[in-house]
Design a protein around this motif. Structure first.
Motif, PDB file in Angstrom:
ATOM      1  N   UNK A 135     -30.309 -10.161 -30.124  1.00  0.00           N
ATOM      2  CA  UNK A 135     -30.693  -8.775 -29.840  1.00  0.00           C
ATOM      3  C   UNK A 135     -29.472  -7.913 -29.546  1.00  0.00           C
ATOM      4  N   UNK A 136     -29.632  -6.590 -29.578  1.00  0.00           N
ATOM      5  CA  UNK A 136     -28.526  -5.685 -29.260  1.00  0.00           C
ATOM      6  C   UNK A 136     -28.381  -5.461 -27.754  1.00  0.00           C
ATOM      7  N   UNK A 137     -28.383  -6.541 -27.006  1.00  0.00           N
ATOM      8  CA  UNK A 137     -28.269  -6.459 -25.548  1.00  0.00           C
ATOM      9  C   UNK A 137     -26.818  -6.613 -25.123  1.00  0.00           C
ATOM     10  N   UNK A 138     -26.543  -6.274 -23.893  1.00  0.00           N
ATOM     11  CA  UNK A 138     -25.254  -6.549 -23.276  1.00  0.00           C
ATOM     12  C   UNK A 138     -25.313  -7.998 -22.802  1.00  0.00           C
ATOM     13  N   UNK A 197     -21.288  -7.532 -32.583  1.00  0.00           N
ATOM     14  CA  UNK A 197     -20.348  -7.778 -31.482  1.00  0.00           C
ATOM     15  C   UNK A 197     -20.787  -9.000 -30.677  1.00  0.00           C
ATOM     16  N   UNK A 198     -22.098  -9.110 -30.427  1.00  0.00           N
ATOM     17  CA  UNK A 198     -22.620 -10.287 -29.716  1.00  0.00           C
ATOM     18  C   UNK A 198     -22.409 -11.556 -30.531  1.00  0.00           C
ATOM     19  N   UNK A 199     -22.614 -11.460 -31.840  1.00  0.00           N
ATOM     20  CA  UNK A 199     -22.390 -12.612 -32.711  1.00  0.00           C
ATOM     21  C   UNK A 199     -20.941 -13.068 -32.634  1.00  0.00           C
ATOM     22  N   UNK A 217     -20.109 -16.831 -31.518  1.00  0.00           N
ATOM     23  CA  UNK A 217     -19.440 -17.726 -32.466  1.00  0.00           C
ATOM     24  C   UNK A 217     -18.026 -18.064 -32.008  1.00  0.00           C
ATOM     25  N   UNK A 218     -17.342 -17.097 -31.420  1.00  0.00           N
ATOM     26  CA  UNK A 218     -15.998 -17.355 -30.905  1.00  0.00           C
ATOM     27  C   UNK A 218     -15.986 -18.457 -29.865  1.00  0.00           C
ATOM     28  N   UNK A 261     -16.493 -17.846 -36.681  1.00  0.00           N
ATOM     29  CA  UNK A 261     -16.489 -16.397 -36.830  1.00  0.00           C
ATOM     30  C   UNK A 261     -17.458 -15.971 -37.916  1.00  0.00           C
ATOM     31  N   UNK A 262     -17.460 -14.690 -38.214  1.00  0.00           N
ATOM     32  CA  UNK A 262     -18.386 -14.172 -39.225  1.00  0.00           C
ATOM     33  C   UNK A 262     -18.187 -14.799 -40.597  1.00  0.00           C
ATOM     34  N   UNK A 263     -16.991 -15.250 -40.904  1.00  0.00           N
ATOM     35  CA  UNK A 263     -16.752 -15.908 -42.193  1.00  0.00           C
ATOM     36  C   UNK A 263     -17.576 -17.182 -42.335  1.00  0.00           C
ATOM     37  N   UNK A 264     -18.040 -17.731 -41.225  1.00  0.00           N
ATOM     38  CA  UNK A 264     -18.852 -18.947 -41.249  1.00  0.00           C
ATOM     39  C   UNK A 264     -20.336 -18.679 -41.471  1.00  0.00           C
ATOM     40  N   UNK A 265     -20.747 -17.412 -41.442  1.00  0.00           N
ATOM     41  CA  UNK A 265     -22.165 -17.072 -41.592  1.00  0.00           C
ATOM     42  C   UNK A 265     -22.577 -17.274 -43.050  1.00  0.00           C
ATOM     43  N   UNK A 266     -23.629 -18.066 -43.263  1.00  0.00           N
ATOM     44  CA  UNK A 266     -24.128 -18.311 -44.615  1.00  0.00           C
ATOM     45  C   UNK A 266     -25.497 -17.688 -44.870  1.00  0.00           C
ATOM     46  N   UNK A 267     -26.228 -17.375 -43.794  1.00  0.00           N
ATOM     47  CA  UNK A 267     -27.560 -16.808 -43.974  1.00  0.00           C
ATOM     48  C   UNK A 267     -27.926 -15.949 -42.767  1.00  0.00           C
ATOM     49  N   UNK A 268     -28.629 -14.842 -43.048  1.00  0.00           N
ATOM     50  CA  UNK A 268     -29.091 -13.935 -41.993  1.00  0.00           C
ATOM     51  C   UNK A 268     -30.542 -13.576 -42.271  1.00  0.00           C
ATOM     52  N   UNK A 269     -31.344 -13.610 -41.231  1.00  0.00           N
ATOM     53  CA  UNK A 269     -32.722 -13.106 -41.327  1.00  0.00           C
ATOM     54  C   UNK A 269     -32.823 -11.950 -40.351  1.00  0.00           C
ATOM     55  N   UNK A 270     -33.219 -10.801 -40.861  1.00  0.00           N
ATOM     56  CA  UNK A 270     -33.303  -9.579 -40.070  1.00  0.00           C
ATOM     57  C   UNK A 270     -34.772  -9.223 -39.860  1.00  0.00           C
TER      58      UNK A 270
END
Length: 114
Positions: A16-19, A40-42, A46-47, A52-61
């Motif tokens: 979610x877009x939470x802090x 930013x949360x991702x 992941x860090x 990192x984002x380069x490791x993302x292979x799939x997203x469900x929105x």
């Protein structure tokens, strides 16, 4: 768990877009800012596991008010990945999200991607 790793695969569900430091902080206004906050949360999550984002292979929105918000969400989403490294993606319309969020995302990552 924020990120579940199994045999080189990682799963982040319902981001979610939470802090992340204070979940009582109001959500960002507008779907574009909410997408930016999710990314930013991702990055933070992941860090913490060396990815990192380069490791993302799939997203469900999951997106509320799909017909009205899809184009705006899509522009913000496209800024989140290099054009030549877009992960597989699906986007579904939903009637309601927790805390009144406009968008939430699930991610699948792979340690071997980069």
């Amino acid at each position: 768990s924020d990120v579940v790793m199994v045999n080189g695969w990682g799963f982040v569900s319902n981001l979610l877009p939470i802090d992340l430091e204070n979940d009582r902080t109001p959500l960002p206004e507008g779907v574009e800012r909410q997408v930016e906050k999710i990314f930013a949360n991702l990055d933070t999550l992941l860090g913490a596991v060396g990815l990192g984002r380069a490791n993302v292979v799939s997203v469900r929105i999951s997106l509320i008010e799909f017909p009205r918000l899809y184009a705006r969400m899509n522009v913000a989403y496209a800024r989140g990945f290099p054009a030549d490294r877009l992960p597989a993606r699906s986007c579904v319309g939903v009637s309601h999200l927790v805390r009144g969020a406009q968008v939430t995302m699930d991610f699948v990552v792979c340690e071997a991607r980069p």
